[in-house]
Write an enzyme that holds these catalytic residues in place. Structure first.
Site, mmCIF file in Angstrom:
data_model
loop_
_atom_site.group_PDB
_atom_site.id
_atom_site.type_symbol
_atom_site.label_atom_id
_atom_site.label_comp_id
_atom_site.label_asym_id
_atom_site.label_seq_id
_atom_site.Cartn_x
_atom_site.Cartn_y
_atom_site.Cartn_z
ATOM 1 N N SER A 119 -9.578 5.286 44.269
ATOM 2 C CA SER A 119 -8.708 4.987 43.130
ATOM 3 C C SER A 119 -8.927 3.603 42.543
ATOM 4 O O SER A 119 -8.676 3.387 41.354
ATOM 5 C CB SER A 119 -7.242 5.138 43.540
ATOM 6 O OG SER A 119 -6.953 4.322 44.654
ATOM 7 N N HIS A 139 -2.354 -1.460 42.851
ATOM 8 C CA HIS A 139 -3.677 -1.193 42.284
ATOM 9 C C HIS A 139 -3.935 -2.113 41.093
ATOM 10 O O HIS A 139 -3.001 -2.635 40.478
ATOM 11 C CB HIS A 139 -3.781 0.263 41.836
ATOM 12 C CG HIS A 139 -4.098 1.207 42.946
ATOM 13 N ND1 HIS A 139 -3.243 1.419 43.997
ATOM 14 C CD2 HIS A 139 -5.179 1.997 43.176
ATOM 15 C CE1 HIS A 139 -3.773 2.297 44.836
ATOM 16 N NE2 HIS A 139 -4.952 2.666 44.353
#
Length: 304
Positions: free
Chosen positions: A56, A285
């Site tokens: 990811s 993230h």
């Protein structure tokens, strides 16, 4: 730091899936077409198509606009940004949220549903450049990886607010998982080298998800100060494992922790978001700026 010359929103520092595809970890990749001028060879970048592999963090999962079904590949991940910088049309992105090292050589599934084919299938003899970010998800028993560890540290914080309950819970478990993943990653990199003998292979490390100064997260991340320090050490172990595997597998390691230092989720100007993102991305993230900074780190390694 992102390059000051850029005026695009995606090139300027600034300011979901919560199922098994939410990952800690991520690998970058883009595709590099033949250079327009022979002089480009002096930059140290290989010619030929550019293939992006990874999790990811490489996929830019959670950043609009997404494609690739459950893989959540963003058109603003560092692979896409790098492909645009290199002005190449030969770019293939097979990154996927939730990918572990095993997803490089075997199909990735989610609750039994096929999500992505073996990522190494995208690499061929014609490939000129490969970027990869993977290993973070191997920290967890689920596909959440490093995010999984932070979530557990959050849950355990009330049991010992002034201690390190998460560290006490894991003991040496996470290090053992990384040790197990290392030879698999090394072998995958050797396979890339066999399939694409003329390619530049860059293993892109993980950014500064957790700050070096634990006190900066007080009131911002619901984890004890002791466990913030512990999680930072885990991040260091993860990047060390990835770096060693890159060397053993004949690849080049790209540091992204240094370039993103001071811009974690506990900072005033995050390039990696916290558990509750203020910008579109997955928790813990990179946001669009974080992906830009990661792309710039790869560009510097390529001599651009």
């Amino acid at each position: 730091m992102p390059r000051a010359a850029s005026t695009s929103t995606n090139h300027r520092p600034g300011r979901r899936r919560w199922r098994s595809a939410l990952t800690g970890g991520a690998l970058l990749a883009t595709a590099l077409a033949p250079w327009a001028a022979p002089a480009r060879a002096a930059d140290g970048a290989a010619t030929g198509p550019y293939v992006a592999l990874g999790d990811s963090y490489a996929a830019g999962a959670g950043i609009p606009a997404a494609s690739g079904g459950l893989c959540l590949r963003s058109d603003h991940n560092y692979g896409h940004l790098l492909a645009a910088d290199l002005r190449t049309s030969a770019y293939r992105d097979v990154t996927c949220a939730g990918a572990k090292v095993s997803a490089l050589s075997a199909a990735q599934t989610d609750a039994g549903i096929p999500v992505n084919g073996p990522q190494l299938d995208a690499v061929s003899r014609e490939t000129g450049l490969v970027t990869l970010t993977v290993g973070g998800n191997d920290l967890g028993t689920s596909d959440l990886g490093f995010v999984d560890a932070v979530a557990l540290c959050t849950a355990l914080a009330p049991t010992n607010p002034f201690g390190a309950p998460c560290r006490d819970h894991y003991k040496d478990t996470l290090g053992t998982r990384l040790d197990a993943a290392a030879p698999r990653l090394t072998q995958a990199l050797r396979t890339i080298r066999e399939r694409a003998p003329h390619a530049r292979v860059l293993v892109v490390g993980y950014p500064s998800v957790i700050p070096a100064d634990a006190k900066r997260c007080l009131g911002k991340l619901p984890v004890t100060t002791g466990d913030i320090t512990y999680l930072r050490s885990v991040l260091g172990e993860l990047n060390s494992m990835v770096s060693r595997a890159a060397t053993a597998g004949g690849a080049t390691y790209v540091d992204t922790l240094g370039p993103t230092e001071g811009h974690d989720g506990c900072s005033a100007e995050p390039w990696i978001e916290s558990l509750l993102p203020a910008s579109p991305t997955l928790p813990l993230h990179p946001n669009t700026t974080g992906e830009r900074v990661m792309a710039d780190a790869v560009l510097r390694t390529l001599g651009r």
